[in-house]
Design an enzyme around this catalytic site. Structure first.
Site, short mmCIF file in Angstrom:
data_model
loop_
_atom_site.label_atom_id
_atom_site.label_comp_id
_atom_site.label_asym_id
_atom_site.label_seq_id
_atom_site.Cartn_x
_atom_site.Cartn_y
_atom_site.Cartn_z
N SER A 1 -16.23 -15.27 7.62
CA SER A 1 -15.45 -14.88 8.78
C SER A 1 -16.41 -14.49 9.90
CB SER A 1 -14.55 -13.69 8.42
OG SER A 1 -14.20 -12.99 9.59
N HIS B 1 7.15 -18.33 -13.28
CA HIS B 1 7.65 -17.52 -12.15
C HIS B 1 6.56 -16.60 -11.62
CE1 HIS B 1 11.81 -18.55 -13.54
NE2 HIS B 1 11.20 -18.48 -14.72
N LYS C 1 -16.25 -11.45 4.02
CA LYS C 1 -15.37 -12.55 3.63
C LYS C 1 -16.10 -13.77 3.10
CE LYS C 1 -11.41 -13.06 4.27
NZ LYS C 1 -10.53 -13.16 5.41
N GLU D 1 -8.00 -24.64 0.83
CA GLU D 1 -6.97 -24.46 1.86
C GLU D 1 -6.77 -25.74 2.67
OE1 GLU D 1 -7.18 -20.21 3.74
OE2 GLU D 1 -9.20 -20.84 3.18
#
Ligand code: ARG
Length: 469
Positions: free
Chosen positions: A283, A162, A289, A296
């Protein structure tokens, strides 16, 4: 404007040529040209088979085979030739090229056969080749997993359920968990190849070939281990393609789950991995970044592969018996899913191989005392306290510790004694991370010895896969 002329496969009963826009709409050359190697192999085998059936002389068959070899060589060296072709489909392309070379002899090759059985056969051959290639690519990823497992064998990590801290694990155990999923994917590709491994040739358009064809010899010639049992089924069946797509969709799902773990591990909150520069981007706005784009995109591309599976399911749903033109829609989704999955596997393997796991951070995160709560309950159970009761006692201890701002490790023995007389001095020995890991030495468990054995077993299976994809 009308469609291009030239050798048509079905022009006789038509007075007028197809409308150019309709011709563009119905032709499949732009994508089924990918099956040209299968088409040419099929044609060679067919020439030999109909020579054996007495339709061609051996000399004629040899001339056809030689011409097909030349067509293959030109197709390899002259892609512009393929690009410029106005063929309706791959079958039309090969036949036109053959007739251009051999004249009437070339026009004999189509005796006794139909494109319906050809396309089914070639698509099966494609699936057999593609699943072998996919197994090799899965092996690449599994190898990257095996290498990381060996490199990081003793490093702990907090295991969760969980998404909450549950029990400690070895990082290598987590790696092999993903590895097992990919080993199953490799098996599923083998199963879809086995399902595709039946040759429809001899089924004709739907009713079977009217010439005395030795179907089994023809199937063997093309590398099939068996023939399809029913001509009508053989021209309608695309189960083998659905099976490959299901295997692809399952693989993509597994890749997306690995990707999600990696994306989380790369966050500052987890900090478990260092993203490799080579497989990350920055970025345009925020200079700090470094993004986990490889993972992804792997996660993102999974959707297309599910889409391909559902596209073909939908195409096949409710089709009447026999070949229907709808079935031409079978190829593009499968080809696209095949390409995407290969790219995803290669990038996943390379990105994983280049990833550095941060040992210090993983060790620190594994020190959370909550991760050893089960050990305390087990300890009491080992002293004879019924487990349900032990669970309750430990829960109360934890609540008290939390209220006092302490960890369970900091609770003095006399405080613990108030909760249960079964607590003893030796409790501290089970409260360590090492003990929690070592106790899980069952086969398939996370103890160091069990993981070493699991890696050995994993490697043995992987070696077989690498040897014979
Ligand atoms: N291009 C067709 C396909 O991919 C080949 C079979 C065509 N058969 C036919 N009767 N028009 O399915």
């Amino acid at each position: 404007m009308t469609a291009p002329d030239g050798q048509k496969m079905w022009g006789g009963r038509f007075e007028r040529a197809p409308d150019a826009s309709f011709y563009e709409f119905e032709r499949s050359w732009s994508f089924d040209r990918r099956m040209l190697p299968q088409e040419l192999a099929l044609n060679r085998a067919w020439a030999r088979a109909i020579a054996a059936a007495g339709i061609l002389t051996d000399e004629e068959a040899q001339r056809i085979v030689a011409a097909l070899d030349e067509i293959e060589a030109r197709a390899k060296s002259d892609p512009a030739w393929l690009d410029a072709s106005q063929a309706e489909d791959v079958h039309h392309f090969a036949e036109s090229a053959l007739i251009e070379k051999l004249g009437p002899l070339g026009a004999k090759l189509h005796t006794g056969r139909s494109r319906n059985e050809m396309v089914a056969t070639e698509f099966r051959m494609y699936v057999k080749d593609a699943t072998r290639e996919l197994r090799s690519a899965v092996a690449l990823l599994a190898r990257a997993i095996a290498v990381q497992t060996k490199t990081n064998l003793g490093i702990p990590m907090p295991g969760t359920t969980h998404m909450q801290h549950a029990q400690p694990l070895l990082l290598s155990h987590w790696l092999l968990a993903h590895g097992e999923a990919f080993q199953r994917d490799a098996e599923r590709f083998a199963a879809s190849a086995a399902s595709a491994d039946a040759c429809p040739l001899g089924s004709g358009a739907l009713a079977g070939c009217a010439f005395p064809l030795d179907r089994k010899a023809l199937a063997r010639d093309l590398g099939f281990s068996r023939i399809t049992a029913n001509s009508l089924d053989a021209v309608s069946d695309r189960d083998f393609a659905l099976e490959m797509l299901f295997a692809l969709a399952t693989l993509a799902m597994h890749l997306s789950r690995l990707a999600e773990d990696m994306v989380l591990f790369a966050t500052p909150e987890f900090g478990f991995i260092e993203l490799p520069d080579e497989y990350s981007t920055g970025s345009s706005l925020m200079p700090q970044k470094k993004n986990p784009d490889a993972w992804e995109l792997i996660r993102g591309k999974t959707g297309r592969i599910y889409g391909a599976l559902f596209a073909l399911f939908t195409t096949c749903k409710g089709l009447p018996s026999s070949y229907q033109r709808d079935l031409q829609e079978d190829k593009e989704p499968l080809f696209a899913a095949h390409d995407q999955a290969l790219a995803m596997l290669k990038i996943a393997a390379a990105t994983l191989a280049a990833t550095k796991f941060r040992e210090a951070r993983l060790r620190e995160a594994s020190q959370d005392p909550a991760l050893v709560a089960t050990e305390v309950a087990d300890y009491l159970a080992a002293q004879g306290v019924p487990f349900r009761e032990a669970h309750e006692i430990v829960g109360k201890v934890l609540r008290a510790a939390e209220q006092e701002g302490k960890s369970i490790r900091e609770m003095p023995l006399d405080r613990l004694a108030a909760f249960s007389p079964a607590f003893g001095r030796d409790l501290s020995t089970v409260l360590t991370l090492e003990s929690a890991l070592a106790r899980r030495g069952v086969a398939g468990g996370t103890a160091p010895g069990a993981v070493r054995a699991a890696l050995e077993d994993f490697n043995a299976r992987l070696a077989k896969l690498e040897e014979k994809p």
